[in-house]
Design an enzyme around this catalytic site. Structure first.
Site, PDB file in Angstrom:
ATOM      1  N   CYS A 221       0.828  -1.211   0.000  1.00  0.00           N
ATOM      2  CA  CYS A 221       0.000   0.000   0.000  1.00  0.00           C
ATOM      3  C   CYS A 221       0.864   1.264   0.000  1.00  0.00           C
ATOM      4  CB  CYS A 221      -0.948  -0.002   1.195  1.00  0.00           C
ATOM      5  SG  CYS A 221      -2.178  -1.326   1.105  1.00  0.00           S
ATOM      6  N   SER A 222       1.961   1.226   0.721  1.00  0.00           N
ATOM      7  CA  SER A 222       2.882   2.365   0.717  1.00  0.00           C
ATOM      8  C   SER A 222       3.530   2.534  -0.646  1.00  0.00           C
ATOM      9  CB  SER A 222       3.953   2.182   1.799  1.00  0.00           C
ATOM     10  OG  SER A 222       3.364   2.290   3.078  1.00  0.00           O
TER      11      SER A 222
END
Length: 182
Positions: A76-77
């Site tokens: 997600c990062s």
């Protein structure tokens, strides 16, 4: 509880969560041409809270709505940083980008500054209503799956992308936006 028992319990919980997440992919039933469900959510951009309205944003041009499972996790990062790195290209095409997860507003506020680099808003869909409306909610847990949509100003889905990796979502949505512009 001894350390080895604690370690065992944590490992068992992690395995159970991994299996639940793996067994509950998004349905992505929304296809090109479908009407995009309207929504309003609390957001954060560069650490400042606000609100996002799909209806209002579509008046300015196309919108990428991308769902992600959990802020500050590896994929997600990476996905958020890839969207942030490509924001000049999206802006050149007059495309708004918004990330949506079931994280709290406090968590997305931190994420908006760090991994999103203040370049686009992220929304808190804590009850997963928007994720459900977009068929982007995991079945076994209260988390969004990794699904992205490009929505046209007439409120129609133009493109959908679902895959486990974070890099393909920004690039597929950018590619779709470039095709839409032609």
């Amino acid at each position: 509880m001894s350390l080895s028992r604690t370690t065992f319990v944590c490992a068992a919980l992690a395995t159970s969560l991994s299996l639940a997440v793996a067994a509950s992919p998004a349905l992505a039933a929304l296809k090109a041409g479908d009407k995009a469900p309207d929504f309003k959510l609390a957001t954060a951009t560069d650490g400042k809270t606000g609100a996002f309205s799909l209806k209002d944003s579509l008046k300015k041009g196309p919108v990428v709505v991308y769902f992600y499972p959990k802020a500050f996790t590896g994929v997600c990062s990476l996905e958020a940083r890839t969207f942030a790195d490509n924001m000049p290209k999206f802006k050149a095409l007059n495309v708004t980008v918004i990330g949506v997860s079931t994280d709290t507003i406090q968590k997305v506020t931190e994420f908006s500054k760090a991994d999103c680099q203040g370049k686009f808003p992220v929304a808190a869909d804590t009850d997963a209503k928007v994720a459900k409306a977009y068929d982007a909610k995991m079945a076994a847990v209260n988390m969004a799956a990794r699904v992205s949509y490009l929505i046209t100003p007439d409120n129609k889905i133009y493109a959908t992308h679902e895959a486990g990796d974070g890099v393909s979502h920004p690039m597929k949505m950018l590619e779709a936006a470039q095709k839409l512009k032609k």
